[in-house]
Scaffold this active site. Structure first.
Site, PDB file in Angstrom:
ATOM      1  N   TYR A 153       0.841  -1.218   0.000  1.00  0.00           N
ATOM      2  CA  TYR A 153       0.000   0.000   0.000  1.00  0.00           C
ATOM      3  C   TYR A 153       0.871   1.261   0.000  1.00  0.00           C
ATOM      4  O   TYR A 153       0.646   2.195  -0.781  1.00  0.00           O
ATOM      5  CB  TYR A 153      -0.909  -0.033   1.223  1.00  0.00           C
ATOM      6  CG  TYR A 153      -1.912   1.089   1.308  1.00  0.00           C
ATOM      7  CD1 TYR A 153      -3.071   1.080   0.539  1.00  0.00           C
ATOM      8  CD2 TYR A 153      -1.719   2.163   2.175  1.00  0.00           C
ATOM      9  CE1 TYR A 153      -4.004   2.104   0.631  1.00  0.00           C
ATOM     10  CE2 TYR A 153      -2.646   3.189   2.278  1.00  0.00           C
ATOM     11  CZ  TYR A 153      -3.789   3.155   1.497  1.00  0.00           C
ATOM     12  OH  TYR A 153      -4.712   4.174   1.603  1.00  0.00           O
ATOM     13  N   LYS A 201       1.049   4.212  -2.842  1.00  0.00           N
ATOM     14  CA  LYS A 201       0.706   5.603  -2.540  1.00  0.00           C
ATOM     15  C   LYS A 201       1.899   6.533  -2.770  1.00  0.00           C
ATOM     16  O   LYS A 201       1.725   7.689  -3.161  1.00  0.00           O
ATOM     17  CB  LYS A 201       0.180   5.712  -1.109  1.00  0.00           C
ATOM     18  CG  LYS A 201      -1.147   4.970  -0.897  1.00  0.00           C
ATOM     19  CD  LYS A 201      -2.242   5.552  -1.789  1.00  0.00           C
ATOM     20  CE  LYS A 201      -3.564   4.840  -1.667  1.00  0.00           C
ATOM     21  NZ  LYS A 201      -4.626   5.449  -2.485  1.00  0.00           N
TER      22      LYS A 201
HETATM   23  P1  NAP Z   1     -13.416   2.361   0.779  1.00  0.00           P
HETATM   24  O1  NAP Z   1     -14.469   2.948   1.651  1.00  0.00           O
HETATM   25  O2  NAP Z   1     -13.006   0.949   0.969  1.00  0.00           O
HETATM   26  O3  NAP Z   1     -13.893   2.566  -0.734  1.00  0.00           O
HETATM   27  C1  NAP Z   1     -13.083   2.100  -1.787  1.00  0.00           C
HETATM   28  C2  NAP Z   1     -13.715   2.474  -3.104  1.00  0.00           C
HETATM   29  O4  NAP Z   1     -12.833   2.027  -4.141  1.00  0.00           O
HETATM   30  C3  NAP Z   1     -15.068   1.800  -3.329  1.00  0.00           C
HETATM   31  O5  NAP Z   1     -15.945   2.725  -3.910  1.00  0.00           O
HETATM   32  C4  NAP Z   1     -14.742   0.676  -4.305  1.00  0.00           C
HETATM   33  O6  NAP Z   1     -15.783   0.396  -5.224  1.00  0.00           O
HETATM   34  C5  NAP Z   1     -13.582   1.300  -5.086  1.00  0.00           C
HETATM   35  N1  NAP Z   1     -12.757   0.298  -5.758  1.00  0.00           N
HETATM   36  C6  NAP Z   1     -11.981  -0.666  -5.199  1.00  0.00           C
HETATM   37  N2  NAP Z   1     -11.387  -1.401  -6.162  1.00  0.00           N
HETATM   38  C7  NAP Z   1     -11.792  -0.874  -7.352  1.00  0.00           C
HETATM   39  C8  NAP Z   1     -11.529  -1.174  -8.704  1.00  0.00           C
HETATM   40  N3  NAP Z   1     -10.697  -2.177  -9.057  1.00  0.00           N
HETATM   41  N4  NAP Z   1     -12.124  -0.443  -9.671  1.00  0.00           N
HETATM   42  C9  NAP Z   1     -12.965   0.583  -9.351  1.00  0.00           C
HETATM   43  N5  NAP Z   1     -13.252   0.923  -8.079  1.00  0.00           N
HETATM   44  C10 NAP Z   1     -12.677   0.195  -7.090  1.00  0.00           C
HETATM   45  O7  NAP Z   1     -12.071   3.215   0.858  1.00  0.00           O
HETATM   46  P2  NAP Z   1     -11.804   4.738   1.272  1.00  0.00           P
HETATM   47  O8  NAP Z   1     -11.317   4.753   2.639  1.00  0.00           O
HETATM   48  O9  NAP Z   1     -12.940   5.585   0.861  1.00  0.00           O
HETATM   49  O10 NAP Z   1     -10.545   5.051   0.347  1.00  0.00           O
HETATM   50  C11 NAP Z   1     -10.633   5.827  -0.842  1.00  0.00           C
HETATM   51  C12 NAP Z   1      -9.228   6.226  -1.263  1.00  0.00           C
HETATM   52  O11 NAP Z   1      -8.650   7.021  -0.218  1.00  0.00           O
HETATM   53  C13 NAP Z   1      -8.299   5.031  -1.463  1.00  0.00           C
HETATM   54  O12 NAP Z   1      -7.428   5.287  -2.540  1.00  0.00           O
HETATM   55  C14 NAP Z   1      -7.531   4.981  -0.168  1.00  0.00           C
HETATM   56  O13 NAP Z   1      -6.286   4.372  -0.309  1.00  0.00           O
HETATM   57  C15 NAP Z   1      -7.389   6.461   0.155  1.00  0.00           C
HETATM   58  N6  NAP Z   1      -7.110   6.753   1.555  1.00  0.00           N
HETATM   59  C16 NAP Z   1      -7.995   6.392   2.525  1.00  0.00           C
HETATM   60  C17 NAP Z   1      -7.683   6.680   3.844  1.00  0.00           C
HETATM   61  C18 NAP Z   1      -8.608   6.322   4.979  1.00  0.00           C
HETATM   62  O14 NAP Z   1      -8.210   6.491   6.154  1.00  0.00           O
HETATM   63  N7  NAP Z   1      -9.807   5.857   4.733  1.00  0.00           N
HETATM   64  C19 NAP Z   1      -6.486   7.336   4.164  1.00  0.00           C
HETATM   65  C20 NAP Z   1      -5.616   7.682   3.152  1.00  0.00           C
HETATM   66  C21 NAP Z   1      -5.946   7.391   1.833  1.00  0.00           C
HETATM   67  P3  NAP Z   1     -16.830  -0.854  -5.074  1.00  0.00           P
HETATM   68  O15 NAP Z   1     -17.381  -0.811  -3.679  1.00  0.00           O
HETATM   69  O16 NAP Z   1     -17.865  -0.545  -6.124  1.00  0.00           O
HETATM   70  O17 NAP Z   1     -16.056  -2.096  -5.374  1.00  0.00           O
END
Ligand code: NAP
Length: 248
Positions: free
Chosen positions: A156, A160
């Site tokens: 990861y 990133k």
């Molecule tokens: P999340 O709630 O798990 O949501 C992930 C999203 O990505 C879902 O809408 C999922 O779609 C989509 N996805 C996964 N694999 C995919 C693929 N192959 N093609 C198209 N869509 C796909 O995650 P989140 O926390 O919102 O994270 C969103 C972004 O922010 C990510 O890049 C994550 O690394 C980054 N981020 C998050 C955090 C945190 O603390 N949450 C911190 C830093 C960075 P489906 O449900 O339709 O499969």
């Protein structure tokens, strides 16, 4: 408030979590939004319904953005339907955490392909249209894990950190055509991705956040909306850290 009237945005992974919040924020500010999803059609359709109910325009498009054919088709659908793409938010992401000795190579590949390759593929598909219009905003959702590194997240963190390199390289490449490329690096935000972290780890993390709380989805969405706005025209190649001070 930035206004995105007449702007067309594609948000990858917009069915849940941060992507959903970004899609809603851009739509509330007037953008037409393509809500990409992979495995959650109902959630994506609900967001579209909501956006339409508040007077906006949106459509849901299924694509596994780690796959070239799907990523290309997603962007093509946006351009064929709305005539252009102004804003691309590469947000889709997954985790497959483990210490390196236990991590399978396929978990490395899944994370790199979903988080990093996808951003490259979607940017490649969108860039010609943006350059022709001499306008574009690409925003990659990185993470503080890509800046600090995080034990148990070698895949990861690499994906990133890779997004930050991609952001800078592409920013240089397309700047002469009026396209900006930036990254947003969130700290910890409560979503499906982080909800199962052990309580002990959560408590430890809180001690390292100067602002004393986890981020809200809106904290990230506002940063993305700013970088997508006309007010951010002179910012490119930048990584905006949204983490309550954790990584400083
Ligand atoms: P999340 O709630 O798990 O949501 C992930 C999203 O990505 C879902 O809408 C999922 O779609 C989509 N996805 C996964 N694999 C995919 C693929 N192959 N093609 C198209 N869509 C796909 O995650 P989140 O926390 O919102 O994270 C969103 C972004 O922010 C990510 O890049 C994550 O690394 C980054 N981020 C998050 C955090 C945190 O603390 N949450 C911190 C830093 C960075 P489906 O449900 O339709 O499969």
């Amino acid at each position: 408030m930035a206004q995105f009237t007449d702007r067309v945005a594609v948000v990858t992974g917009a069915s849940r979590g941060i992507g959903r919040g970004i899609a809603l924020e851009l739509a509330k500010r007037g953008a037409t939004v393509v809500v990409n999803y992979h495995s959650s059609p109902d959630a994506a359709n609900e967001i579209v319904k909501y956006i339409v109910s508040i007077g906006g325009a949106a459509m849901a498009v299924r694509a596994d953005v780690s796959q070239e054919e799907d990523a290309t088709a997603l962007i093509k659908t946006a351009i064929d339907t709305y005539g252009k793409i102004d804003i691309l938010v590469n947000n889709a992401g997954v985790t497959r955490d483990n210490v390196i000795m236990m991590m399978k190579a396929e978990d490395f590949d899944t994370v790199i392909n979903t988080n990093l390759r996808s951003a490259w593929l979607c940017s490649k598909a969108a860039i010609r249209s943006m350059m022709r219009k001499r306008y574009g905003r690409i925003i990659n959702i990185s993470s503080v894990s890509g800046i600090l590194g995080n034990g148990g997240q070698s895949n990861y963190s690499a994906s990133k950190a890779g997004l930050i390199g991609l952001t800078k390289a592409l920013a240089r490449e397309v700047a002469p055509r009026g396209v900006t490329v930036n990254a947003v690096a969130p700290g910890f935000v409560l979503t499906d991705l982080t909800k199962d972290l052990p309580e002990e780890m959560t408590n430890q993390l809180n001690e390292h956040i100067p602002l004393g709380r986890w981020g809200e989805i809106e904290d990230v969405a506002y940063a993305v909306a700013f970088l997508a706005s006309d007010q951010a025209a002179y910012i490119t190649g930048h990584t905006l850290v949204v983490d309550g001070g954790m990584a400083m």
